[in-house]
Design a protein around this motif. Sequence first.
Motif, PDB file in Angstrom:
ATOM      1  N   GLU A 201       0.809  -1.229   0.000  1.00 16.34           N
ATOM      2  CA  GLU A 201       0.000   0.000   0.000  1.00 16.34           C
ATOM      3  C   GLU A 201       0.839   1.275   0.000  1.00 16.34           C
ATOM      4  OE1 GLU A 201      -2.178  -3.226   0.437  1.00 16.34           O
ATOM      5  OE2 GLU A 201      -0.822  -2.729   2.088  1.00 16.34           O
ATOM      6  N   THR A 202       2.163   1.166  -0.089  1.00 12.79           N
ATOM      7  CA  THR A 202       3.036   2.333  -0.003  1.00 12.79           C
ATOM      8  C   THR A 202       3.277   2.929  -1.380  1.00 12.79           C
ATOM      9  OG1 THR A 202       4.164   1.327   1.887  1.00 12.79           O
ATOM     10  CG2 THR A 202       5.271   3.165   0.814  1.00 12.79           C
ATOM     11  N   ALA A 203       3.159   4.262  -1.486  1.00 10.43           N
ATOM     12  CA  ALA A 203       3.481   4.945  -2.743  1.00 10.43           C
ATOM     13  C   ALA A 203       4.895   4.597  -3.180  1.00 10.43           C
ATOM     14  CB  ALA A 203       3.349   6.451  -2.564  1.00 10.43           C
ATOM     15  N   LEU A 204       5.081   4.495  -4.480  1.00  6.69           N
ATOM     16  CA  LEU A 204       6.343   4.172  -5.123  1.00  6.69           C
ATOM     17  C   LEU A 204       6.573   2.669  -5.238  1.00  6.69           C
ATOM     18  CD1 LEU A 204       8.631   5.970  -6.327  1.00  6.69           C
ATOM     19  CD2 LEU A 204       9.920   5.568  -4.227  1.00  6.69           C
ATOM     20  N   GLY A 205       5.832   1.867  -4.474  1.00  7.76           N
ATOM     21  CA  GLY A 205       6.029   0.421  -4.510  1.00  7.76           C
ATOM     22  C   GLY A 205       5.729  -0.176  -5.871  1.00  7.76           C
ATOM     23  N   GLY A 206       4.681   0.325  -6.530  1.00  8.94           N
ATOM     24  CA  GLY A 206       4.361  -0.180  -7.853  1.00  8.94           C
ATOM     25  C   GLY A 206       5.471   0.109  -8.847  1.00  8.94           C
ATOM     26  N   GLY A 207       6.020   1.321  -8.774  1.00  4.80           N
ATOM     27  CA  GLY A 207       7.113   1.679  -9.666  1.00  4.80           C
ATOM     28  C   GLY A 207       8.341   0.823  -9.432  1.00  4.80           C
ATOM     29  N   LEU A 208       8.670   0.578  -8.154  1.00  3.73           N
ATOM     30  CA  LEU A 208       9.836  -0.253  -7.852  1.00  3.73           C
ATOM     31  C   LEU A 208       9.594  -1.693  -8.297  1.00  3.73           C
ATOM     32  CD1 LEU A 208      12.609  -0.675  -6.609  1.00  3.73           C
ATOM     33  CD2 LEU A 208      11.487  -1.031  -4.396  1.00  3.73           C
ATOM     34  N   GLY A 209       8.392  -2.226  -8.014  1.00  8.81           N
ATOM     35  CA  GLY A 209       8.088  -3.581  -8.443  1.00  8.81           C
ATOM     36  C   GLY A 209       8.149  -3.730  -9.948  1.00  8.81           C
ATOM     37  N   TRP A 210       7.617  -2.755 -10.667  1.00 10.06           N
ATOM     38  CA  TRP A 210       7.661  -2.764 -12.131  1.00 10.06           C
ATOM     39  C   TRP A 210       9.108  -2.700 -12.618  1.00 10.06           C
ATOM     40  CZ3 TRP A 210       7.185   2.051 -15.547  1.00 10.06           C
ATOM     41  CH2 TRP A 210       7.092   1.691 -16.900  1.00 10.06           C
ATOM     42  N   LEU A 211       9.914  -1.813 -12.030  1.00  7.65           N
ATOM     43  CA  LEU A 211      11.320  -1.705 -12.406  1.00  7.65           C
ATOM     44  C   LEU A 211      12.028  -3.048 -12.254  1.00  7.65           C
ATOM     45  CD1 LEU A 211      14.002  -0.137 -12.994  1.00  7.65           C
ATOM     46  CD2 LEU A 211      14.124   0.281 -10.518  1.00  7.65           C
ATOM     47  N   MET A 212      11.865  -3.691 -11.093  1.00  2.13           N
ATOM     48  CA  MET A 212      12.562  -4.950 -10.854  1.00  2.13           C
ATOM     49  C   MET A 212      12.081  -6.037 -11.816  1.00  2.13           C
ATOM     50  SD  MET A 212      14.755  -4.255  -8.550  1.00  2.13           S
ATOM     51  CE  MET A 212      15.286  -5.874  -8.003  1.00  2.13           C
TER      52      MET A 212
END
Length: 536
Positions: A201-212
Amino acid sequence: MPDAVVIGAGPNGLVAANVLADRGWSVEVLEAQDEPGGAVRSDRGVDPAFVSDLFSSFYPLSAASRVIRSLRLHEWGLRWSHAPAVVAHPLRDGRCAVLERDPERTAAGLDAFAPGDGAAWHDLHDLWTQIAPDALRALFTPFPPVRPGLRLAARLGPAEALRLARTGLLPARRLGEEAFAGDGGRLLLAGNALHADLSPETALGGGLGWLMCMLGQSVGFPVPVGGAGALTDALARRLADRGGTVRCGRRVTQVTVRDGRARGVRTADGEYVAAHRAVLADVTAPALYGGLVAWEHLPGRLRDDMRRFQWDVGTVKVDWALDRPVPWAADGPARAGTVHLADGVDELTRFAAQLARRLVPDRPFLVLGQMTTADPTRSPAGTESAWAYTHVPRTVAGDAGPDGVTGAWTRADRERMADRVEAVVETYAPGFRSTVRARRVLAPPTLEAMDANLRGGAVNGGTTALHQQLLFRPVPGAGRPETPVRGLYLASASAHPGGGVHGAPGANAARAALTRAASPSALLAAGRRGAGRARD
């Protein structure tokens, strides 16, 4: 007198030293431990026949980093190896999401969770392919990344650039819900986000998950052949060939400041090492500000800001020597180097909520590494060198489980936590415990004793949350390696862009030092010093 003194021989310190040496600077690296590497080391401490990585193991960010690639470490013996599959995330019902090296195979697997999710994966991958070169340049350069940012905006146009920014800021749960109908894609995004301290639920988590995930598709999750220490060895050999020096067992206790400028460092045994041009610190921000540099040399506001510095959560890691491969119930995990263990995104949220309440999780989320699967040199044929880590609160208020783990991390605490970790693995791989030949448990105090930058078991040099990223890292208004002390540069994961073995904080600090040394005012000052020495 070396041109530069680098404090710490972790990957960022060694990268910084190499960048400076490439420009003709004389460099001396001082390392507190008895060997270089920081959190990039390996040993045979679990079983003499098995190579175990002490800390980090898989290096997608290294493979993607222009900094690391530019050093051409293969010329100094570094070789990479890959598991057949990148990441697997099994569920208790037998389904398994697998991130393959081939996007087509990844998409086909996600379609088995929900028809159409394969096409959604291709959409995310196509977007990544379009933006990857500039996005990675933006990630690994000092903030603000003006040139790559402008190129991205020009490539996408204003409207699509805003949509991309929104995607990057989304929590992992929300991005997964928007992109996928089934559990598979959601698991891959959220599980990869939890490599850091970001909940679903933390902001930026989707971006980091997508990056990885996208790095897994484009460069995989490679490992150095022979152990993580092979990456450190290549960096150290390269530096030695450039004339640089690494001295181990030399703990720096003070950065000497005179007239507002860093002049050198002092070690625990009283040795003074002067620096002609710069001091670069591959140490955490709290260790530098108010630690190595006294508060009297720093702005009062920085002291106030550092009181608000937030660490990432602690880590417990279990290393195993297994006499045979892990007996997975599902098919996918046997081929993957990295395996995520949590029964769905809701269980990841439950785990993160327990951490937020300062409870030791009763069903810890595990990131598990199968090192022999990724690199057959790690252990004898038919065996597996493996590990798993999970996160724990920095300060433990209680145990969500029944074992009474106190957070003092006594031997009893460590063994109970390791048993809990093994119980989770056993859920997805019945019979796992019968494969264990030997194990080692690394709790937060152990990790910190082996690498002071892993304060309390924190592995990212400070939280990855948005409020301490970009221009807020390590404090508001930062985002660059320069410090309030002239000639002193922050070169650790506490600086932008943060944790991960990519070398960017070290390279950014080195380039800042080079730029400063080439500035007209610095050249004039150097000329005055030279004239003074000539008169003397």
